[in-house]
Write a protein that holds these residues in place. Sequence first.
Motif, mmCIF file in Angstrom:
data_model
loop_
_atom_site.group_PDB
_atom_site.id
_atom_site.type_symbol
_atom_site.label_atom_id
_atom_site.label_comp_id
_atom_site.label_asym_id
_atom_site.label_seq_id
_atom_site.Cartn_x
_atom_site.Cartn_y
_atom_site.Cartn_z
ATOM 1 N N ILE A 37 -4.133 12.689 -2.632
ATOM 2 C CA ILE A 37 -3.756 11.695 -1.618
ATOM 3 C C ILE A 37 -3.951 10.287 -2.164
ATOM 4 C CG2 ILE A 37 -4.280 10.782 0.673
ATOM 5 C CD1 ILE A 37 -5.079 13.608 1.499
ATOM 6 N N ILE A 38 -5.060 10.065 -2.889
ATOM 7 C CA ILE A 38 -5.295 8.752 -3.507
ATOM 8 C C ILE A 38 -4.175 8.429 -4.489
ATOM 9 C CG2 ILE A 38 -6.807 7.483 -5.080
ATOM 10 C CD1 ILE A 38 -9.180 8.912 -3.734
ATOM 11 N N GLU A 39 -3.746 9.431 -5.247
ATOM 12 C CA GLU A 39 -2.656 9.232 -6.193
ATOM 13 C C GLU A 39 -1.353 8.889 -5.471
ATOM 14 O OE1 GLU A 39 -0.767 8.807 -9.773
ATOM 15 O OE2 GLU A 39 -2.912 9.003 -9.362
ATOM 16 N N ILE A 40 -1.122 9.553 -4.342
ATOM 17 C CA ILE A 40 0.075 9.271 -3.537
ATOM 18 C C ILE A 40 0.078 7.815 -3.081
ATOM 19 C CG2 ILE A 40 1.217 9.751 -1.321
ATOM 20 C CD1 ILE A 40 0.227 12.680 -1.653
ATOM 21 N N TYR A 41 -1.070 7.362 -2.548
ATOM 22 C CA TYR A 41 -1.149 5.984 -2.069
ATOM 23 C C TYR A 41 -1.035 4.977 -3.229
ATOM 24 C CZ TYR A 41 -2.332 7.356 2.704
ATOM 25 O OH TYR A 41 -2.287 7.872 3.972
ATOM 26 N N SER A 42 -1.568 5.365 -4.386
ATOM 27 C CA SER A 42 -1.461 4.488 -5.555
ATOM 28 C C SER A 42 -0.001 4.272 -5.937
ATOM 29 C CB SER A 42 -2.230 5.082 -6.738
ATOM 30 O OG SER A 42 -3.615 5.106 -6.471
ATOM 31 N N LYS A 43 0.774 5.347 -5.888
ATOM 32 C CA LYS A 43 2.200 5.241 -6.209
ATOM 33 C C LYS A 43 2.939 4.385 -5.183
ATOM 34 C CE LYS A 43 2.529 9.732 -8.561
ATOM 35 N NZ LYS A 43 3.102 11.111 -8.477
ATOM 36 N N ILE A 44 2.558 4.559 -3.909
ATOM 37 C CA ILE A 44 3.196 3.760 -2.850
ATOM 38 C C ILE A 44 2.897 2.281 -3.053
ATOM 39 C CG2 ILE A 44 3.170 3.258 -0.364
ATOM 40 C CD1 ILE A 44 2.666 6.258 0.101
ATOM 41 N N ILE A 45 1.625 1.987 -3.387
ATOM 42 C CA ILE A 45 1.235 0.594 -3.615
ATOM 43 C C ILE A 45 2.013 -0.002 -4.784
ATOM 44 C CG2 ILE A 45 -0.671 -0.873 -4.405
ATOM 45 C CD1 ILE A 45 -2.542 1.002 -2.751
ATOM 46 N N GLU A 46 2.138 0.759 -5.857
ATOM 47 C CA GLU A 46 2.844 0.265 -7.042
ATOM 48 C C GLU A 46 4.313 -0.042 -6.738
ATOM 49 O OE1 GLU A 46 1.963 -0.720 -10.050
ATOM 50 O OE2 GLU A 46 -0.108 -0.470 -9.363
ATOM 51 N N LYS A 47 4.903 0.707 -5.821
ATOM 52 C CA LYS A 47 6.321 0.531 -5.497
ATOM 53 C C LYS A 47 6.556 -0.543 -4.424
ATOM 54 C CE LYS A 47 7.630 5.286 -6.664
ATOM 55 N NZ LYS A 47 8.121 6.579 -6.136
ATOM 56 N N THR A 48 5.469 -1.099 -3.894
ATOM 57 C CA THR A 48 5.594 -2.116 -2.849
ATOM 58 C C THR A 48 5.890 -3.465 -3.489
ATOM 59 O OG1 THR A 48 4.009 -0.883 -1.488
ATOM 60 C CG2 THR A 48 4.494 -3.151 -0.832
ATOM 61 N N ALA A 49 7.156 -3.851 -3.483
ATOM 62 C CA ALA A 49 7.604 -5.033 -4.224
ATOM 63 C C ALA A 49 6.990 -6.334 -3.713
ATOM 64 C CB ALA A 49 9.127 -5.114 -4.172
ATOM 65 N N HIS A 50 6.764 -6.447 -2.402
ATOM 66 C CA HIS A 50 6.281 -7.716 -1.841
ATOM 67 C C HIS A 50 4.772 -7.887 -1.963
ATOM 68 C CE1 HIS A 50 5.822 -4.840 1.521
ATOM 69 N NE2 HIS A 50 4.785 -5.591 1.841
ATOM 70 N N PRO B 32 1.387 -8.680 -3.829
ATOM 71 C CA PRO B 32 0.955 -9.373 -5.042
ATOM 72 C C PRO B 32 0.157 -8.450 -5.972
ATOM 73 C CG PRO B 32 0.436 -10.643 -3.074
ATOM 74 C CD PRO B 32 0.840 -9.284 -2.610
ATOM 75 N N GLU B 33 0.194 -8.728 -7.266
ATOM 76 C CA GLU B 33 -0.498 -7.886 -8.238
ATOM 77 C C GLU B 33 -2.005 -7.864 -7.995
ATOM 78 O OE1 GLU B 33 0.631 -5.798 -10.524
ATOM 79 O OE2 GLU B 33 2.626 -6.231 -9.736
ATOM 80 N N TRP B 34 -2.570 -9.009 -7.602
ATOM 81 C CA TRP B 34 -4.020 -9.036 -7.369
ATOM 82 C C TRP B 34 -4.424 -8.127 -6.209
ATOM 83 C CZ3 TRP B 34 -5.658 -10.476 -2.592
ATOM 84 C CH2 TRP B 34 -4.795 -11.259 -1.808
ATOM 85 N N ALA B 35 -3.534 -8.063 -5.200
ATOM 86 C CA ALA B 35 -3.811 -7.200 -4.050
ATOM 87 C C ALA B 35 -3.702 -5.724 -4.445
ATOM 88 C CB ALA B 35 -2.846 -7.513 -2.917
ATOM 89 N N LYS B 36 -2.751 -5.421 -5.337
ATOM 90 C CA LYS B 36 -2.610 -4.044 -5.814
ATOM 91 C C LYS B 36 -3.860 -3.597 -6.573
ATOM 92 C CE LYS B 36 2.451 -4.023 -6.191
ATOM 93 N NZ LYS B 36 3.604 -3.865 -7.099
ATOM 94 N N LYS B 37 -4.395 -4.493 -7.417
ATOM 95 C CA LYS B 37 -5.590 -4.156 -8.191
ATOM 96 C C LYS B 37 -6.789 -3.891 -7.279
ATOM 97 C CE LYS B 37 -4.275 -6.725 -12.339
ATOM 98 N NZ LYS B 37 -4.599 -7.871 -13.239
ATOM 99 N N ILE B 38 -6.923 -4.726 -6.243
ATOM 100 C CA ILE B 38 -8.025 -4.524 -5.286
ATOM 101 C C ILE B 38 -7.867 -3.196 -4.570
ATOM 102 C CG2 ILE B 38 -9.037 -5.364 -3.131
ATOM 103 C CD1 ILE B 38 -8.422 -8.201 -4.071
ATOM 104 N N SER B 39 -6.636 -2.872 -4.168
ATOM 105 C CA SER B 39 -6.371 -1.621 -3.446
ATOM 106 C C SER B 39 -6.685 -0.414 -4.316
ATOM 107 C CB SER B 39 -4.904 -1.576 -3.002
ATOM 108 O OG SER B 39 -4.620 -2.625 -2.114
ATOM 109 N N HIS B 40 -6.323 -0.487 -5.593
ATOM 110 C CA HIS B 40 -6.577 0.626 -6.512
ATOM 111 C C HIS B 40 -8.071 0.862 -6.722
ATOM 112 C CE1 HIS B 40 -2.488 1.475 -7.386
ATOM 113 N NE2 HIS B 40 -2.241 0.357 -8.049
ATOM 114 N N SER B 41 -8.837 -0.214 -6.688
ATOM 115 C CA SER B 41 -10.268 -0.093 -6.995
ATOM 116 C C SER B 41 -11.140 0.067 -5.756
ATOM 117 C CB SER B 41 -10.726 -1.330 -7.772
ATOM 118 O OG SER B 41 -10.536 -2.506 -7.004
ATOM 119 N N ASN B 42 -10.525 0.080 -4.577
ATOM 120 C CA ASN B 42 -11.316 0.166 -3.338
ATOM 121 C C ASN B 42 -10.792 1.258 -2.403
ATOM 122 O OD1 ASN B 42 -13.349 -2.304 -3.118
ATOM 123 N ND2 ASN B 42 -11.496 -3.039 -4.131
ATOM 124 N N THR B 43 -10.709 2.481 -2.934
ATOM 125 C CA THR B 43 -10.273 3.599 -2.103
ATOM 126 C C THR B 43 -11.276 4.749 -2.219
ATOM 127 O OG1 THR B 43 -8.008 2.963 -2.712
ATOM 128 C CG2 THR B 43 -8.269 4.988 -1.452
#
Length: 226
Positions: A171-184, A186-197
Amino acid sequence: MDSNYVTNMERLNGIMWHLECIALARKEIEKFRPPADLFRIRVYYSLYVTNLMSVIDFILEIYKGDFQEALEKQLKTSHHSGEDVLGYVRELRNGIVHRGLDPTAGALVKSGIVYVVAKPVTNRSGAKIYSAPALFLRDILLHTDISARPVIERFLERTFEEIVSIPLEEIIEIYSKIIEKTAHMPEWAKKISHSNTPKETLEIAIRYQISKCRELLQPPMGQRII
């Protein structure tokens, strides 16, 4: 597996939205006392009808005829078949959504509360007429609501089981892929999301979602039409 999980969670969110709207509408229609605001009466009765039929159609799209057969068996009254009760609510919804039908054109006061009188409805062509299964529209909606919820929950058991059966790592991997595909995003927000699940937090959130859905599916207080 990824698509199944995402689809199941989207279904759960959609069902819960409709149930929340139903709860709001049902609460409000019990408050109308003379002189009642006609606009608010129309809004909340329409909200109840459209969301009740939407959640039924939502499950029907997934489980097809098996669900419809089980639902119609529960909807049956001593004077109306389950097919006719369901047909009445469906055509009432169609009239409200597609033709601007006012379901609250007439009302009576009972025990100090303004209740809408249910009128016959027709299908779009006008070829079939559905008589009202009860005098008050509130009673028809409550009957349908009370009858449908246990059937809906029974058919959703498979969805609940599928959601909790998926390992949290997947499930974490699924959400990681969704986050990566979210074009709008920001990269800093993606990094925080990846490290805080944290897995524990995710598990609590998933089980809460299922528990909340079950809670919303509990039948409301009231009686079915005999």
